[in-house]
Design an enzyme around this catalytic site. Structure first.
Site, PDB file in Angstrom:
ATOM      1  N   ARG A  27       0.833  -1.212   0.000  1.00 39.08           N
ATOM      2  CA  ARG A  27       0.000   0.000   0.000  1.00 39.08           C
ATOM      3  C   ARG A  27       0.861   1.252   0.000  1.00 39.08           C
ATOM      4  NH1 ARG A  27      -3.108  -0.940   5.472  1.00 39.08           N
ATOM      5  NH2 ARG A  27      -0.906  -0.884   6.024  1.00 39.08           N
ATOM      6  N   LYS A  42       2.719 -17.656   8.421  1.00 39.52           N
ATOM      7  CA  LYS A  42       2.014 -17.942   9.659  1.00 39.52           C
ATOM      8  C   LYS A  42       1.767 -16.626  10.415  1.00 39.52           C
ATOM      9  CE  LYS A  42       4.060 -17.093  12.827  1.00 39.52           C
ATOM     10  NZ  LYS A  42       4.749 -15.829  13.283  1.00 39.52           N
ATOM     11  N   ASP A  53       6.179 -22.276   7.667  1.00 39.00           N
ATOM     12  CA  ASP A  53       6.568 -22.133   9.078  1.00 39.00           C
ATOM     13  C   ASP A  53       8.084 -22.187   9.014  1.00 39.00           C
ATOM     14  OD1 ASP A  53       7.534 -22.776  11.646  1.00 39.00           O
ATOM     15  OD2 ASP A  53       5.546 -23.478  12.204  1.00 39.00           O
ATOM     16  N   HIS A  54       8.722 -21.030   9.123  1.00 33.07           N
ATOM     17  CA  HIS A  54      10.140 -21.006   8.750  1.00 33.07           C
ATOM     18  C   HIS A  54      11.003 -21.849   9.686  1.00 33.07           C
ATOM     19  CE1 HIS A  54      10.453 -17.723  11.723  1.00 33.07           C
ATOM     20  NE2 HIS A  54      11.758 -17.915  11.712  1.00 33.07           N
ATOM     21  N   LYS A 103      14.703 -24.500   9.116  1.00 37.42           N
ATOM     22  CA  LYS A 103      16.004 -24.400   9.800  1.00 37.42           C
ATOM     23  C   LYS A 103      16.707 -25.744   9.729  1.00 37.42           C
ATOM     24  CE  LYS A 103      14.542 -20.793  13.037  1.00 37.42           C
ATOM     25  NZ  LYS A 103      15.366 -19.624  12.867  1.00 37.42           N
ATOM     26  N   GLU A 155      13.722 -14.967  22.761  1.00 37.70           N
ATOM     27  CA  GLU A 155      14.271 -13.888  21.919  1.00 37.70           C
ATOM     28  C   GLU A 155      14.700 -12.749  22.812  1.00 37.70           C
ATOM     29  OE1 GLU A 155      12.244 -13.161  17.986  1.00 37.70           O
ATOM     30  OE2 GLU A 155      10.602 -13.819  19.242  1.00 37.70           O
ATOM     31  N   ASP A 165       1.729 -16.288  17.826  1.00 38.66           N
ATOM     32  CA  ASP A 165       2.895 -15.913  17.019  1.00 38.66           C
ATOM     33  C   ASP A 165       3.948 -17.031  17.004  1.00 38.66           C
ATOM     34  OD1 ASP A 165       4.317 -13.871  15.507  1.00 38.66           O
ATOM     35  OD2 ASP A 165       5.691 -13.759  17.208  1.00 38.66           O
ATOM     36  N   HIS A 184       5.596 -22.533  15.354  1.00 33.03           N
ATOM     37  CA  HIS A 184       6.990 -22.971  15.493  1.00 33.03           C
ATOM     38  C   HIS A 184       7.184 -24.010  16.600  1.00 33.03           C
ATOM     39  CE1 HIS A 184       7.507 -19.690  12.853  1.00 33.03           C
ATOM     40  NE2 HIS A 184       7.721 -18.740  13.732  1.00 33.03           N
ATOM     41  N   LYS A 243       9.550 -12.760  24.355  1.00 31.37           N
ATOM     42  CA  LYS A 243      10.347 -11.658  23.826  1.00 31.37           C
ATOM     43  C   LYS A 243      11.044 -10.988  24.999  1.00 31.37           C
ATOM     44  CE  LYS A 243       8.270 -11.038  19.502  1.00 31.37           C
ATOM     45  NZ  LYS A 243       9.162 -11.497  18.450  1.00 31.37           N
TER      46      LYS A 243
HETATM   47  P1  NDP Z   1       4.506  -6.035   9.076  1.00 33.35           P
HETATM   48  O1  NDP Z   1       3.691  -5.512  10.211  1.00 33.35           O
HETATM   49  O2  NDP Z   1       5.850  -5.464   8.830  1.00 33.35           O
HETATM   50  O3  NDP Z   1       3.591  -5.950   7.789  1.00 33.35           O
HETATM   51  C1  NDP Z   1       4.010  -6.233   6.462  1.00 33.35           C
HETATM   52  C2  NDP Z   1       3.444  -5.218   5.501  1.00 33.35           C
HETATM   53  O4  NDP Z   1       2.052  -5.448   5.346  1.00 33.35           O
HETATM   54  C3  NDP Z   1       3.584  -3.796   5.963  1.00 33.35           C
HETATM   55  O5  NDP Z   1       4.803  -3.258   5.562  1.00 33.35           O
HETATM   56  C4  NDP Z   1       2.414  -3.093   5.315  1.00 33.35           C
HETATM   57  O6  NDP Z   1       2.847  -2.660   4.054  1.00 33.35           O
HETATM   58  C5  NDP Z   1       1.394  -4.201   5.119  1.00 33.35           C
HETATM   59  N1  NDP Z   1       0.308  -4.063   6.084  1.00 33.35           N
HETATM   60  C6  NDP Z   1       0.412  -3.887   7.398  1.00 33.35           C
HETATM   61  N2  NDP Z   1      -0.810  -3.836   7.963  1.00 33.35           N
HETATM   62  C7  NDP Z   1      -1.687  -3.988   6.964  1.00 33.35           C
HETATM   63  C8  NDP Z   1      -3.089  -4.018   6.889  1.00 33.35           C
HETATM   64  N3  NDP Z   1      -3.848  -3.919   7.964  1.00 33.35           N
HETATM   65  N4  NDP Z   1      -3.654  -4.195   5.689  1.00 33.35           N
HETATM   66  C9  NDP Z   1      -2.903  -4.319   4.579  1.00 33.35           C
HETATM   67  N5  NDP Z   1      -1.561  -4.294   4.592  1.00 33.35           N
HETATM   68  C10 NDP Z   1      -0.969  -4.134   5.761  1.00 33.35           C
HETATM   69  O7  NDP Z   1       4.567  -7.613   9.278  1.00 33.35           O
HETATM   70  P2  NDP Z   1       5.767  -8.609   9.111  1.00 33.35           P
HETATM   71  O8  NDP Z   1       6.484  -8.311   7.838  1.00 33.35           O
HETATM   72  O9  NDP Z   1       6.516  -8.679  10.354  1.00 33.35           O
HETATM   73  O10 NDP Z   1       4.982  -9.989   9.022  1.00 33.35           O
HETATM   74  C11 NDP Z   1       4.198 -10.350   7.907  1.00 33.35           C
HETATM   75  C12 NDP Z   1       3.773 -11.784   8.114  1.00 33.35           C
HETATM   76  O11 NDP Z   1       4.930 -12.590   8.211  1.00 33.35           O
HETATM   77  C13 NDP Z   1       2.980 -12.024   9.418  1.00 33.35           C
HETATM   78  O12 NDP Z   1       2.001 -12.959   9.141  1.00 33.35           O
HETATM   79  C14 NDP Z   1       4.017 -12.597  10.375  1.00 33.35           C
HETATM   80  O13 NDP Z   1       3.455 -13.493  11.304  1.00 33.35           O
HETATM   81  C15 NDP Z   1       4.911 -13.363   9.429  1.00 33.35           C
HETATM   82  N6  NDP Z   1       6.273 -13.548   9.900  1.00 33.35           N
HETATM   83  C16 NDP Z   1       7.054 -12.478  10.235  1.00 33.35           C
HETATM   84  C17 NDP Z   1       8.350 -12.679  10.656  1.00 33.35           C
HETATM   85  C18 NDP Z   1       9.238 -11.552  11.015  1.00 33.35           C
HETATM   86  O14 NDP Z   1      10.334 -11.830  11.511  1.00 33.35           O
HETATM   87  N7  NDP Z   1       8.828 -10.313  10.802  1.00 33.35           N
HETATM   88  C19 NDP Z   1       8.946 -14.021  10.724  1.00 33.35           C
HETATM   89  C20 NDP Z   1       8.038 -15.066  10.350  1.00 33.35           C
HETATM   90  C21 NDP Z   1       6.765 -14.812   9.949  1.00 33.35           C
HETATM   91  P3  NDP Z   1       2.076  -1.519   3.227  1.00 33.35           P
HETATM   92  O15 NDP Z   1       1.434  -0.597   4.206  1.00 33.35           O
HETATM   93  O16 NDP Z   1       3.151  -0.899   2.406  1.00 33.35           O
HETATM   94  O17 NDP Z   1       1.102  -2.280   2.402  1.00 33.35           O
HETATM   95  C1  BG6 Z   2       8.297 -15.172  13.638  1.00 39.29           C
HETATM   96  C2  BG6 Z   2       7.572 -14.361  14.652  1.00 39.29           C
HETATM   97  O1  BG6 Z   2       7.473 -16.173  13.142  1.00 39.29           O
HETATM   98  O2  BG6 Z   2       9.460 -15.754  14.208  1.00 39.29           O
HETATM   99  C3  BG6 Z   2       8.489 -13.336  15.255  1.00 39.29           C
HETATM  100  O3  BG6 Z   2       6.482 -13.717  14.021  1.00 39.29           O
HETATM  101  C4  BG6 Z   2       9.748 -13.941  15.765  1.00 39.29           C
HETATM  102  O4  BG6 Z   2       7.824 -12.659  16.315  1.00 39.29           O
HETATM  103  C5  BG6 Z   2      10.390 -14.812  14.702  1.00 39.29           C
HETATM  104  O5  BG6 Z   2      10.647 -12.890  16.094  1.00 39.29           O
HETATM  105  C6  BG6 Z   2      11.559 -15.589  15.269  1.00 39.29           C
HETATM  106  O6  BG6 Z   2      12.232 -16.223  14.233  1.00 39.29           O
HETATM  107  P1  BG6 Z   2      13.774 -16.616  14.380  1.00 39.29           P
HETATM  108  O7  BG6 Z   2      14.069 -17.347  13.129  1.00 39.29           O
HETATM  109  O8  BG6 Z   2      14.531 -15.337  14.532  1.00 39.29           O
HETATM  110  O9  BG6 Z   2      13.854 -17.475  15.607  1.00 39.29           O
END
Ligand code: NDP
Ligand code: BG6
Length: 508
Positions: free
Chosen positions: A47, A154, A183-184, A188, A222, A241, A246, A346
């Protein structure tokens, strides 16, 4: 290793934390190893209003900032980013998906790509349905000329009902074999090594059951807080989460029966059986079997750290848990009566994930032990960091008498010269490109995991008197979590940065 077929990867949520910290560095690393297709295009969708040039700049920064290797070849970044474009979308607008379709078609044409498409949904899960439905209505899901694969991050849904609904919607649009629920942790290397440790070594399997194992402990701690993800995290919490996915997957691989082969179905069937045997925690038992906590302001190694409720995007009255510890049982022939303890949080003292198998004590206590040490061997499988395996056992202390000392026998992955441990996302992205779904979850697996989690959420919701304990940032969570562990003098293991060290205070 083979190179995948040429394709376009479309990432929804391309401006997000996951894309920047994990996906882009993983794709670049694959490209450096010549494990990306000879020709590919990377299309970021979000967005936020960005130009493609700005998106390329972000890619460069995220590779520089988040690549895991120390000595790294950054020289291909310009070539890599030149294949990237950005598309600004309103997720609800049908016309935007039509424009997206035209862009994808022109990318395919321009780069002579045959129409293989991967859609990676890296947004908050609440918009998976709207994206999938709109992709379908614009005709993008139909494999006209090449494959269409969909990766869903996830948590898959919010609870059992929403995950069922999401599965039903998806099944109305695409086939199950097009869906990759990621599920990353399954990507691993050390999580996969659980299978090898158990099923390649004849010495462990005979002991891997209720007759010899006293309890199993799984920790995923973490040191970071919620950082920029407060908005997402506050509606999720540690149970959704980390535990629903995981930690239950690690439990599944630790507890499963030997699979009949290494095929996707064989392994996933055995993990599913473990999930189906999880004893549901009754609402009235949640208070004593599950401890939840939330980090409070503190000073960690001289640095002031704010409490969870004051993080960006978090409600100041939030009761979302940033820590959860629980005790549960797996009701099957192998594990009946063996408690499983899992814990995640966390802002804990260090980042560590490990499985600790506590074996039962020898039946006769002949020897004098070193004060403060407990009898019983432990096998510690360290998932991260300092990946490896440690066996703790008793030895005679040199000298008169028969004094016994607890010693370590350890193997560290770093001892393997020249071995690069690929990041989980590298492995999983490569698998999707190759169409291998072994390390991804099936619909029924995810739903069965929710069946276990739902009663806990319900109990928390229906019984506001169930406490959420504050714990100072930088500690091991609420002290009460030690009471979960049955047995005199028993506590959680307090792991350190280095696999072979333990104790509350050590190098972190
Ligand atoms: P973010 O909160 O960073 O969101 C990702 C992007 O989605 C944002 O940059 C935003 O981009 C868009 N967004 C946020 N809220 C909304 C909304 N309400 N509606 C539409 N678009 C939205 O999340 P993460 O990147 O941390 O996580 C994304 C997914 O990945 C989640 O399901 C999380 O569980 C999973 N995940 C995350 C990990 C991590 O380490 N971060 C690890 C493993 C899994 P924009 O506004 O530009 O559209
Ligand atoms: C993600 C969670 O799935 O796993 C995060 O959304 C968390 O909150 C992350 O930090 C942890 O992953 P890793 O690989 O750093 O242990």
């Amino acid at each position: 290793m083979e190179r995948p077929d040429n394709l376009v990867i479309v990432i929804f949520g391309a401006t997000g934390d996951l894309t920047s910290r994990k996906l882009l560095p993983a794709l670049y690393s694959l490209s450096n190893q010549k494990l990306m297709p000879e020709k590919f295009a990377l299309l970021g969708v979000g967005r936020s209003e960005l130009t493609s040039a700005e998106f390329r700049k972000r890619i460069e920064e995220s590779i520089m900032d988040h690549s895991e290797e120390i000595e790294y070849d950054f020289s291909h970044i310009p070539e890599f980013t030149s294949q990237a474009e950005y598309f600004n979308i309103d997720y609800a607008s049908v016309s935007d998906y039509k424009r997206l379709r035209s862009l994808i078609e022109s990318l395919c044409k321009k780069n002579c790509l045959k129409g293989n498409l991967i859609f990676y949904l890296a947004t908050p899960p609440s918009i998976y349905e709207v994206i999938s439905t709109n992709l379908s209505q614009s005709g993008l899901e139909i494999p006209t000329n090449g494959f269409r694969r969909f990766i869903f991050e996830k948590p898959f849904g919010y609870d059992l009902e929403s995950s069922r609904k999401l599965n039903n919607t998806l099944h109305g649009l695409i086939k199950e074999d097009q869906i990759f629920r990621i599920d990353h942790y399954l990507g691993k290397e050390t999580v996969q090594n659980l299978l090898v440790t158990r099923f390649a070594n004849g010495i462990f399997e005979p002991l891997w059951n209720r007759n010899y194992i006293h309890r199993i402990e799984i920790t995923s701690a973490e040191s970071i807080g919620v950082e920029e993800r407060g908005g997402y995290y506050d509606s999720s919490g540690a149970l959704r989460d980390m535990v629903q996915n995981h930690l239950l997957q690690i439990t599944g691989l630790t507890a499963m029966e030997p699979p009949s082969s290494l095929g996707a179905e064989a392994i996933r069937n055995e993990v599913l059986k473990v999930f189906q045997s999880l004893e549901l925690i009754k609402e009235e038992d949640v208070e004593k079997s599950v401890i939840r906590g939330q980090y409070t302001a503190s000073t960690i190694r001289g640095e002031n750290v704010q409490g969870y409720r004051y993080e960006k995007g978090v409600d100041v009255n939030s009761k979302t848990e940033t820590f959860v510890a629980m005790k549960f049982f797996i009701n099957n022939w192998r594990w009946s009566g063996v408690p499983f303890y899992i814990r995640t949080g966390k802002r804990m003292p260090t980042r560590v994930t490990e499985v600790v198998i506590h074996f039962k004590q020898s039946p006769q206590n002949l020897f004098q032990r070193e004060p403060g040490t407990l009898a019983g061997n432990q096998l510690i499988i360290r998932i991260q960091p300092d990946e490896g395996i440690l066996l703790k056992f008793d030895m005679k202390e040199p000298g008169a008498g028969f004094n016994v000392k607890n010693v370590n026998m350890d193997f560290h992955y770093t001892d393997l010269a020249d071995v690069k441990i690929p990041s989980a996302y590298e492995r999983l992205l490569y698998d999707v490109m190759m169409g291998d779904s072994t390390l991804f979850s099936r619909d029924v697996e995810v739903e069965t995991a929710w069946k276990f989690i739902d009663p806990i959420h319900k109990a928390w919701k229906n019984n506001p008197q169930i406490k959420i304990y504050g714990y100072p940032a930088g500690t091991w969570g609420p002290e009460l979590s030690n009471n979960l562990i049955e047995g005199e003098g028993l506590t959680w293991r307090y792991p350190c940065k280095n696999l072979a060290d333990e104790e509350l205070y050590c190098e972190l």
